[in-house]
Design a protein around this motif. Structure first.
Motif, PDB file in Angstrom:
ATOM      1  N   LEU A  47      13.358  37.832  -6.035  1.00 25.73           N
ATOM      2  CA  LEU A  47      13.917  36.642  -5.134  1.00 25.73           C
ATOM      3  C   LEU A  47      13.630  37.231  -3.739  1.00 25.73           C
ATOM      4  O   LEU A  47      13.273  36.233  -2.757  1.00 25.73           O
ATOM      5  N   SER A  48      13.532  38.592  -3.385  1.00 24.44           N
ATOM      6  CA  SER A  48      13.280  38.641  -2.078  1.00 24.44           C
ATOM      7  C   SER A  48      11.977  38.707  -1.725  1.00 24.44           C
ATOM      8  O   SER A  48      11.592  38.044  -0.608  1.00 24.44           O
ATOM      9  N   ASP A  49      10.956  39.023  -2.613  1.00 24.55           N
ATOM     10  CA  ASP A  49       9.672  38.761  -2.443  1.00 24.55           C
ATOM     11  C   ASP A  49       9.296  37.362  -2.459  1.00 24.55           C
ATOM     12  O   ASP A  49       8.565  36.589  -1.726  1.00 24.55           O
ATOM     13  N   GLU A  50      10.002  36.552  -3.263  1.00 15.50           N
ATOM     14  CA  GLU A  50       9.769  34.845  -3.313  1.00 15.50           C
ATOM     15  C   GLU A  50      10.149  34.552  -1.906  1.00 15.50           C
ATOM     16  O   GLU A  50       9.463  33.271  -1.519  1.00 15.50           O
ATOM     17  N   ARG A  51      11.359  34.940  -1.244  1.00 18.21           N
ATOM     18  CA  ARG A  51      11.872  34.455  -0.086  1.00 18.21           C
ATOM     19  C   ARG A  51      10.538  34.611   0.881  1.00 18.21           C
ATOM     20  O   ARG A  51      10.375  33.903   1.871  1.00 18.21           O
ATOM     21  N   ALA A  52       9.931  36.012   0.835  1.00 19.13           N
ATOM     22  CA  ALA A  52       8.992  36.205   1.702  1.00 19.13           C
ATOM     23  C   ALA A  52       7.625  35.298   1.712  1.00 19.13           C
ATOM     24  O   ALA A  52       7.106  34.822   2.876  1.00 19.13           O
ATOM     25  N   LEU A  53       7.406  35.169   0.303  1.00 20.57           N
ATOM     26  CA  LEU A  53       6.436  34.150   0.166  1.00 20.57           C
ATOM     27  C   LEU A  53       6.791  32.551   0.480  1.00 20.57           C
ATOM     28  O   LEU A  53       5.735  31.961   1.337  1.00 20.57           O
ATOM     29  N   TYR A  54       7.743  32.202   0.612  1.00 17.26           N
ATOM     30  CA  TYR A  54       8.329  30.904   1.027  1.00 17.26           C
ATOM     31  C   TYR A  54       8.060  30.786   2.372  1.00 17.26           C
ATOM     32  O   TYR A  54       7.787  29.773   3.242  1.00 17.26           O
ATOM     33  N   ASP A  55       8.489  31.910   3.195  1.00 13.97           N
ATOM     34  CA  ASP A  55       8.350  32.079   4.631  1.00 13.97           C
ATOM     35  C   ASP A  55       7.075  32.102   5.010  1.00 13.97           C
ATOM     36  O   ASP A  55       6.783  31.418   6.192  1.00 13.97           O
ATOM     37  N   THR A  56       6.390  32.634   4.410  1.00 14.95           N
ATOM     38  CA  THR A  56       4.904  32.664   4.850  1.00 14.95           C
ATOM     39  C   THR A  56       4.124  31.428   4.583  1.00 14.95           C
ATOM     40  O   THR A  56       3.411  30.955   5.645  1.00 14.95           O
ATOM     41  N   LEU A  57       4.186  30.692   3.665  1.00 16.60           N
ATOM     42  CA  LEU A  57       3.648  29.583   3.146  1.00 16.60           C
ATOM     43  C   LEU A  57       4.383  28.451   4.390  1.00 16.60           C
ATOM     44  O   LEU A  57       3.580  27.602   4.662  1.00 16.60           O
ATOM     45  N   THR A  58       5.510  28.500   4.608  1.00 18.42           N
ATOM     46  CA  THR A  58       6.290  27.588   5.564  1.00 18.42           C
ATOM     47  C   THR A  58       5.541  27.786   7.031  1.00 18.42           C
ATOM     48  O   THR A  58       5.458  26.713   7.521  1.00 18.42           O
ATOM     49  N   LYS A  59       5.322  29.000   7.285  1.00 25.45           N
ATOM     50  CA  LYS A  59       4.526  29.412   8.633  1.00 25.45           C
ATOM     51  C   LYS A  59       3.146  28.832   8.708  1.00 25.45           C
ATOM     52  O   LYS A  59       3.016  28.100   9.526  1.00 25.45           O
ATOM     53  N   TYR A  60       2.435  29.012   7.595  1.00 22.52           N
ATOM     54  CA  TYR A  60       1.312  28.158   7.634  1.00 22.52           C
ATOM     55  C   TYR A  60       1.353  26.740   7.628  1.00 22.52           C
ATOM     56  O   TYR A  60       0.457  26.222   8.312  1.00 22.52           O
ATOM     57  N   ALA A  61       2.272  26.183   7.128  1.00 19.12           N
ATOM     58  CA  ALA A  61       2.310  24.807   7.085  1.00 19.12           C
ATOM     59  C   ALA A  61       2.697  24.019   8.238  1.00 19.12           C
ATOM     60  O   ALA A  61       2.271  23.075   8.575  1.00 19.12           O
ATOM     61  N   ALA A  62       3.315  24.986   8.993  1.00 21.43           N
ATOM     62  CA  ALA A  62       4.078  24.776  10.411  1.00 21.43           C
ATOM     63  C   ALA A  62       2.921  24.627  11.331  1.00 21.43           C
ATOM     64  O   ALA A  62       3.098  24.163  12.616  1.00 21.43           O
ATOM     65  N   THR A  63       1.866  25.491  11.287  1.00 24.02           N
ATOM     66  CA  THR A  63       1.002  25.425  12.318  1.00 24.02           C
ATOM     67  C   THR A  63      -0.584  25.220  11.660  1.00 24.02           C
ATOM     68  O   THR A  63      -1.664  25.564  12.393  1.00 24.02           O
ATOM     69  N   HIS A  64      -0.654  24.764  10.759  1.00 24.14           N
ATOM     70  CA  HIS A  64      -1.774  24.153  10.177  1.00 24.14           C
ATOM     71  C   HIS A  64      -1.518  22.594   9.803  1.00 24.14           C
ATOM     72  O   HIS A  64      -0.692  22.106   9.294  1.00 24.14           O
ATOM     73  N   PRO A  65      -2.605  21.507  10.181  1.00 23.54           N
ATOM     74  CA  PRO A  65      -2.504  20.260   9.902  1.00 23.54           C
ATOM     75  C   PRO A  65      -2.605  19.914   8.475  1.00 23.54           C
ATOM     76  O   PRO A  65      -2.349  18.620   8.016  1.00 23.54           O
ATOM     77  N   ASN A  66      -3.253  21.021   7.610  1.00 27.44           N
ATOM     78  CA  ASN A  66      -3.487  20.495   6.060  1.00 27.44           C
ATOM     79  C   ASN A  66      -3.504  21.929   5.395  1.00 27.44           C
ATOM     80  O   ASN A  66      -3.253  22.998   6.075  1.00 27.44           O
ATOM     81  N   TRP A  67      -3.602  21.851   4.020  1.00 31.59           N
ATOM     82  CA  TRP A  67      -3.495  23.166   3.012  1.00 31.59           C
ATOM     83  C   TRP A  67      -5.185  23.487   2.811  1.00 31.59           C
ATOM     84  O   TRP A  67      -5.175  24.318   1.918  1.00 31.59           O
ATOM     85  N   SER A  68      -6.043  22.983   3.294  1.00 30.80           N
ATOM     86  CA  SER A  68      -7.486  23.414   2.966  1.00 30.80           C
ATOM     87  C   SER A  68      -7.623  24.996   2.998  1.00 30.80           C
ATOM     88  O   SER A  68      -8.673  25.231   2.534  1.00 30.80           O
ATOM     89  N   GLY A  69      -7.164  25.759   4.170  1.00 24.07           N
ATOM     90  CA  GLY A  69      -7.700  26.999   4.015  1.00 24.07           C
ATOM     91  C   GLY A  69      -6.545  28.043   3.689  1.00 24.07           C
ATOM     92  O   GLY A  69      -6.374  29.248   3.985  1.00 24.07           O
ATOM     93  N   VAL A  70      -5.725  27.465   2.674  1.00 26.08           N
ATOM     94  CA  VAL A  70      -4.582  28.362   2.325  1.00 26.08           C
ATOM     95  C   VAL A  70      -4.800  29.078   1.008  1.00 26.08           C
ATOM     96  O   VAL A  70      -4.231  29.949   0.604  1.00 26.08           O
ATOM     97  N   ASP A  71      -6.186  28.953   0.491  1.00 29.05           N
ATOM     98  CA  ASP A  71      -6.460  29.693  -0.850  1.00 29.05           C
ATOM     99  C   ASP A  71      -6.242  31.327  -0.784  1.00 29.05           C
ATOM    100  O   ASP A  71      -5.861  32.023  -1.739  1.00 29.05           O
ATOM    101  N   ASP A  72      -6.892  31.765   0.355  1.00 30.38           N
ATOM    102  CA  ASP A  72      -6.933  33.385   0.373  1.00 30.38           C
ATOM    103  C   ASP A  72      -5.510  33.781   0.632  1.00 30.38           C
ATOM    104  O   ASP A  72      -5.121  34.804   0.003  1.00 30.38           O
ATOM    105  N   LEU A  73      -4.679  33.096   1.470  1.00 26.28           N
ATOM    106  CA  LEU A  73      -3.151  33.484   1.382  1.00 26.28           C
ATOM    107  C   LEU A  73      -2.627  33.342   0.309  1.00 26.28           C
ATOM    108  O   LEU A  73      -1.642  34.412   0.029  1.00 26.28           O
ATOM    109  N   VAL A  74      -2.663  32.393  -0.749  1.00 24.63           N
ATOM    110  CA  VAL A  74      -2.074  32.340  -2.181  1.00 24.63           C
ATOM    111  C   VAL A  74      -2.624  33.429  -2.806  1.00 24.63           C
ATOM    112  O   VAL A  74      -1.848  33.978  -3.550  1.00 24.63           O
ATOM    113  N   THR A  75      -3.812  33.705  -3.045  1.00 18.02           N
ATOM    114  CA  THR A  75      -4.290  34.538  -3.829  1.00 18.02           C
ATOM    115  C   THR A  75      -3.753  36.120  -3.413  1.00 18.02           C
ATOM    116  O   THR A  75      -3.292  36.864  -4.075  1.00 18.02           O
ATOM    117  N   GLU A  76      -3.522  36.313  -1.962  1.00 12.58           N
ATOM    118  CA  GLU A  76      -3.218  37.709  -1.773  1.00 12.58           C
ATOM    119  C   GLU A  76      -1.692  37.599  -1.877  1.00 12.58           C
ATOM    120  O   GLU A  76      -1.296  38.692  -2.293  1.00 12.58           O
TER     121      GLU A  76
END
Length: 587
Positions: A47-76
């Motif tokens: 759950l702690s790791d999942e919360r960190a993942l949620y925060d990381t993806l939310t940060k990406y969404a807040a600072t990018h207009p779309n999801w086109s460059g998120v593949d590398d982040l998801v794989t990592e």
């Protein structure tokens, strides 16, 4: 015949089986509990790791207009979690996936990634804005420099009033001041100007936001004012709307329009909402479960069954060895005969106790018979005399004169004395013999007893003397102590021939007072000394002596003394005399 359910072997077997079942159950529970705790700990880390993942993806969404460059982040992130991470649109169109191929059907999203509706607010309320979603409020480089200068002025103001603060940069690039210490309470004066100074980029964004809110409220743009509080102790800045019309809108409507307008304003600058799926990289299942295979279940059942059978067999063997000597005890008790002591364990102790109980029973039965015989003999003589004289008077053979009345009175006194002695012994046996210890002077007690028996001693030709030390206080019941000493003195006079002496002496020895009653009488043979305190015991079993007595005086004396923490012992030499030694607590 003992019923099967009442037999010791049956109860022992049932108890053993119950213990085994409880042991197996407890072991299984402990193993399951341990595994569950381990899984819960693992889930907690997950759950702690999942919360960190949620925060990381939310940060990406807040600072990018779309999801086109998120593949590398998801794989990592998938490599860190060791899980398959999948992002889809609300219509389940895949946006990014850490593993090839389609995810298994039936999986449920664990979260919705939307920086404009995060789940960090209170439960049941609409999602809040992520602070990193700044959109048109992001400052230019020159404005960041200008913001830094403003905060520098605020820091200088704080130093003048002995307050302390630290600088932090918000996601929009604006520098703010966080108050650390404000002993004077004047820090708001330093930050008030700073909080109300909007930079050009902020003014343009606020102007557009103000127009959208006014349109939502159905009012003119000038009737609505948007206030952004650059509170130095809060991150991010707080947005508020003020309705300046004569009939202002409700707070709920104002806040609703403000939130809707802000989302519309930030939507082009943030990525659209996405569904987050976390599944097992091998099976595609949503969660790891703890399950037992059929082979493991069968193995556990077989092992548990083997343990139960082994316990039952061992219980039967041990039970038979245990029951065999118990049967011997039961048969011996039924026949009321002693049983052999075959072991030194608890069963042997029971056998020994049973034999001792039978011996005490036989002894008690003999004593009971002797007691009945003694009581009958003691009562027979005075009753026979009284009956004989009364019948003689009825037949005219004797005159009811003074001598006859005195004779009958003496016989009645003997009966009363015997009954009173037996009553005292019965009260002592039943624990109802009451004593009331008080502080007494030993000399006064001894002199009272000697004076009471001096007439009887003179009549028997015996010299009665006393010698008691001065100032020997004792703690005793005056009536019971005099009664006990009186029995000893009376006994000494009875067994001392004419011309002999009975001497009563008293002294103190530590915390005890010692009283001796010494006579120069016939004495007691060594083999008879252990029985002198037995009830109705006499050395001469013929009962033809002239000394009389019920045989209860010494037994009563011992009971009276023991009832008030006293002791009594005897020493004697045949033909020379007897000495009784009494001790009572000294006051």
């Amino acid at each position: 015949m003992i019923r099967l359910r009442h037999r010791l072997l049956t109860r022992l077997l049932a108890t053993s089986l119950l213990i085994v079942v409880m042991a197996v159950t407890a072991t299984a529970w402990l193993a399951t509990r341990t595994a569950t705790q381990a899984l819960q700990q693992a889930q907690g880390r997950t759950l702690s790791d999942e919360r960190a993942l949620y925060d990381t993806l939310t940060k990406y969404a807040a600072t990018h207009p779309n999801w086109s460059g998120v593949d590398d982040l998801v794989t990592e992130q998938a490599a860190v979690l060791e899980r398959r991470v999948t992002l889809t649109t609300p219509e389940q169109q895949v946006l990014a996936d850490s593993a090839p191929g389609l995810a298994l059907p039936g999986a449920q999203p664990v979260a919705t990634i939307d920086p404009l509706r995060t789940d960090t607010g209170p439960p049941g309320e609409p999602g809040t804005f992520d602070a990193r979603a700044v959109g048109p409020f992001r400052l230019t480089a020159d404005e960041v420099t200008m913001s830094r200068k403003l905060t520098t002025d605020v820091m200088s103001c704080l130093r003048k009033i002995s307050a302390r603060g630290q600088l932090e940069q918000s996601p929009s690039g604006r520098w703010i001041v966080e108050i650390i210490a404000d002993p004077s309470g004047e820090a708001p004066a330093c930050t008030s100007v700073f909080s109300s100074q909007y930079l050009p980029t902020e003014r343009r964004a606020l102007k557009a936001l103000r127009q959208d809110v006014a349109q939502c409220l159905g009012k003119a743009r000038d009737a609505v004012e948007i206030v952004v509080a650059m509170n130095p102790t809060r991150m991010p800045p707080t947005f508020a709307v003020v309705d300046r019309t004569a009939r202002p809108s409700s707070n709920d409507r104002l806040q609703s329009c403000l939130d809707r307008s802000r989302r519309e304003q930030l939507r082009p600058w943030t990525a659209p909402a996405a569904q987050l799926y976390l599944t097992d990289p091998d099976t595609g299942r949503a969660a790891t479960t703890f399950e037992l295979s059929r082979d493991n279940v069968v193995r556990i059942v077989l092992v548990a069954g083997a343990v139960v059978l082994a316990a039952a067999a061992l219980t039967v063997l041990v039970g038979r060895r245990l029951v065999r000597p118990l049967r011997v005890l039961a048969e011996g008790a039924a026949r009321q005969q002693p049983v052999p002591v075959l072991s030194k364990d608890e069963i042997g102790a029971v056998a020994l106790a049973l034999n001792e109980a039978m011996q005490r029973r036989d002894t008690a039965e003999e004593q009971r018979r002797a007691l009945v015989s003694d009581v009958a003999h003691e009562l027979r003589s005075p009753l026979t005399n009284i009956r004989s004289w009364l019948e003689a008077t009825q037949d005219g053979l004797a005159e009811p004169d003074t001598n006859l009345i005195e004779l009958l009175h003496e016989e009645t006194v003997v009966l009363e004395h015997i009954l009173r002695d037996m009553s005292d012994l019965a009260a002592a046996d039943a624990g109802r013999l009451r004593v009331r210890p008080v502080r007494l002077d030993l000399r006064e007690v001894v002199e009272f007893v000697v004076d009471a028996h001096r007439g009887g001693a003179e009549g028997a030709g015996v010299r009665l003397t006393d010698a008691v030390d001065d100032g020997v206080p004792v703690l005793a019941d005056p009536v019971r102590l005099r009664q006990a000493l009186g029995n000893l003195v009376s006994n000494g006079i009875r067994y001392t021939p004419a011309g002999g002496t009975v001497r009563v002496s008293g002294s103190r020895a530590g915390d005890r007072a010692v009283i001796t009653v010494e006579d120069t009488g016939v004495g007691i043979a060594p083999e008879h000394l252990p029985h002198v305190f037995d009830r109705f015991w006499r050395a001469d079993h013929s009962r033809a002596r002239a000394t009389g007595g019920s045989g209860l005086g010494l037994a009563i004396a011992r009971q009276l003394l023991e009832a008030q923490a006293g002791t009594i012992t005897v020493a004697s030499s045949l033909g020379k005399g007897t000495t009784f030694t009494v001790t009572v607590p000294a006051a």
